[in-house]
Design an enzyme around this catalytic site. Structure first.
Site, PDB file in Angstrom:
ATOM      1  N   GLY A   3       0.804  -1.204   0.000  1.00  6.14           N
ATOM      2  CA  GLY A   3       0.000   0.000   0.000  1.00  6.14           C
ATOM      3  C   GLY A   3       0.843   1.263   0.000  1.00  6.14           C
ATOM      4  O   GLY A   3       0.375   2.313  -0.435  1.00  6.14           O
ATOM      5  N   ASP A 183       0.714  -3.317   8.378  1.00  6.62           N
ATOM      6  CA  ASP A 183       1.975  -2.587   8.570  1.00  6.62           C
ATOM      7  C   ASP A 183       2.430  -2.061   7.204  1.00  6.62           C
ATOM      8  O   ASP A 183       1.808  -2.361   6.178  1.00  6.62           O
ATOM      9  CB  ASP A 183       3.002  -3.468   9.319  1.00  6.62           C
ATOM     10  N   VAL A 185       4.555  -2.688   4.941  1.00  7.84           N
ATOM     11  CA  VAL A 185       4.950  -3.511   3.794  1.00  7.84           C
ATOM     12  C   VAL A 185       3.902  -4.561   3.425  1.00  7.84           C
ATOM     13  O   VAL A 185       4.183  -5.481   2.663  1.00  7.84           O
ATOM     14  CB  VAL A 185       6.338  -4.185   3.991  1.00  7.84           C
ATOM     15  N   LYS A 186       2.703  -4.419   3.936  1.00  4.87           N
ATOM     16  CA  LYS A 186       1.652  -5.354   3.570  1.00  4.87           C
ATOM     17  C   LYS A 186       0.822  -4.798   2.393  1.00  4.87           C
ATOM     18  O   LYS A 186       1.044  -3.674   1.949  1.00  4.87           O
ATOM     19  CB  LYS A 186       0.763  -5.629   4.784  1.00  4.87           C
ATOM     20  N   THR A 187      -0.128  -5.594   1.918  1.00  2.00           N
ATOM     21  CA  THR A 187      -0.881  -5.239   0.703  1.00  2.00           C
ATOM     22  C   THR A 187      -1.569  -3.877   0.835  1.00  2.00           C
ATOM     23  O   THR A 187      -1.539  -3.067  -0.096  1.00  2.00           O
ATOM     24  CB  THR A 187      -1.916  -6.329   0.376  1.00  2.00           C
TER      25      THR A 187
END
Ligand SMILES: *Cc1c(COP(=O)(O)O)cnc(C)c1O
Length: 396
Positions: A3, A183, A185-187
């Site tokens: 994201g 967090d 670094v997630k999608t």
């Protein structure tokens, strides 16, 4: 995948709503907040998206795992079957709950092998936590069948797999509870955040209370609320939830783009000799955050990872040597190097993780490379990446 690539005016607008009212807390202040309920809005929209009855937003994916374990009654002395390939947080949550992580093998899905799960069950086993790694699914139907047969609790760590599904059903909705991370670094991201989902009203009520010091959240006077259970503080702030609201509304576009980019690269790599791909129990449900593939042996795989880095192909992961995602480098766990004594260390059956031998998992992970799929790539960038990767693979 992440994201963070698409932070824009939508996120700024949602955050401004919160800043303009000054209500940063997700509970109460009904008049002052002028109708803005970011955490609640996120929860309602995620339920709709995943077709699940309840969602509770919290401060992180790790918190989500802790909440799920507590709500499901997994605690001191219980054995929990986990995979050796995951982000270390899965293991930390089990240990922090006072429970004992028991490692089963992964298979070519890069997730828990249902056959190995069966072999690890003892009279102390209480739960199984499959981790849907790198955007795609475990053999969740087979794992669920084992849990149902043996009366074990199934908690899905879907932190890396928001938006992925198995045969049309969202990952995270197969067991008693599913956990997500938002967090950076997630999608999608909240900056920091996590969430649990469930179809069970009682588990939801426990999760809701546990994550806020046991508050029952009944009525409109927080100080007079009762406390059915002892809890903890895993709350998310409205500022973080606001970012998430905007991001969640972009999820479908994110997944669509990832799938398109991944397909192009996968088609090209399928022409390369020696390359085979991660098994996907339902290819259509893949959220496509990564393309994971196998090389013939450890030496050629490690060499390829090095050659890709030297050729300037960024975002390639050789997890076998990675400090955070595979057990091989978890010396702190193997020697139980902890800040303070763990409940697990009081048990006669506290495992000696130095003696673990995960032959099948090692054989798979030592041959695995994952390429991160980015949203921001142009078609030209994808073509030039493919050209570089193919050239490096063919060079051997
Ligand atoms: C990111 C992640 C977590 C933890 O999430 P945080 O929000 O960073 O605490 C847990 N499990 C897996 C598999 C993850 O990738």
């Amino acid at each position: 995948m992440p994201g963070f690539e698409i932070f824009g005016d939508e996120e700024r607008k949602e955050v401004s709503d919160v800043l303009n009212t000054g209500v940063l807390f997700r509970y109460g202040f009904d008049a002052a907040r002028k109708g803005h309920w970011k955490a609640k809005t996120f929860e309602a929209e995620l339920c709709k998206k995943l077709n699940v009855k309840h969602c509770h937003l919290c401060s992180s994916g790790t918190a989500a795992l802790s909440i799920a374990l507590a709500a499901c009654g997994v605690g001191a002395g219980d054995e929990v079957i986990v995979p050796p390939f995951t982000f270390i947080a899965t293991i930390e949550a089990v240990v922090t709950a006072g429970a004992v992580p028991v490692f089963a093998e992964i298979d070519e899905t890069l997730c828990l092998d249902p056959e190995s799960v069966k072999e690890r069950i003892t009279e102390r086993t209480k739960a199984v936590i499959p981790v849907h790694m790198c955007g795609a699914m475990a053999q969740i139907d087979a794992i669920k069948a084992v849990c149902d047969e043996k009366c074990l609790i199934l908690i899905e760590d879907a932190c890396q797999s928001l938006g992925a599904s198995f045969k049309g059903k969202a990952l995270g909705t197969f067991g008693q509870m599913g956990c997500f991370s938002f967090d950076p670094v997630k999608t999608i991201t909240c900056g920091e955040g996590g969430g649990v989902v469930t179809n069970d009203e009682k588990l939801y009520a426990l999760a809701d209370s546990y994550s806020d010091h046991g508050h029952d959240h009944i009525g409109s006077d927080r100080g007079r609320e009762t406390h059915p259970i002892l809890g903890y503080n895993y709350r998310i702030s409205e500022l973080n939830a606001a970012v998430g609201v905007a991001q969640l509304r972009k999820l479908d576009i994110i997944i669509e783009k990832q799938r398109k980019h991944k397909k192009t690269i996968k088609t090209a790599l399928s022409q390369c000799p020696g390359v085979s791909f991660r098994k996907l129990p339902d290819e259509l449900g893949d959220s496509a955050t990564f393309l994971s593939f196998f090389m013939p042996d450890e030496a050629s795989t490690r060499q390829l990872a090095q050659n890709l880095a030297e050729a300037g192909v960024d975002g390639c992961f050789y997890w076998y040597d990675n400090n955070w995602h595979y057990i091989r480098q978890w010396d702190h766990l193997k020697t139980l190097n902890v800040a303070a004594k763990l409940p697990m260390q009081l048990l006669k059956y506290c495992p000696d993780y130095r003696k673990l031998n995960l032959v099948q998992s090692d054989a798979i992970m030592s041959r695995t490379i994952s390429i991160q799929i980015k949203l921001s790539w142009t078609e030209e960038e994808i073509e030039s990446r493919i050209a570089k990767i193919v050239k490096v693979i063919q060079k051997g």
